[in-house]
Design an enzyme around this catalytic site. Sequence first.
Site: not given
Length: 90
Positions: A18, A36
């Site tokens: 990320r 996520n």
Amino acid sequence: MKRVLIRLMGKVQGVGCRHATLTKARTLGVTGYVTNCADGSVEILAQGSNPAVDSLIAWCEVGVPCTDGLTVTVEEDQGDDIYLDFSIVR
């Protein structure tokens, strides 16, 4: 403007995916988010100019740093939300 939903599947959680995506998207001037998912994948909503979004897709397909066995899917997104920045959604 182009808007896509990118899904990264494989060993993508807990490896900095990320944060790497956040950095790349901001560098390209792409807005949206990365998060996520409960199934272990990572979802990226990317919007911006065609070349910028295409560059982010290509970067994902080559292999986001720190990922193993990566599978990437891309689909057009028809949402109408406007994102002014790129962020990590928790």
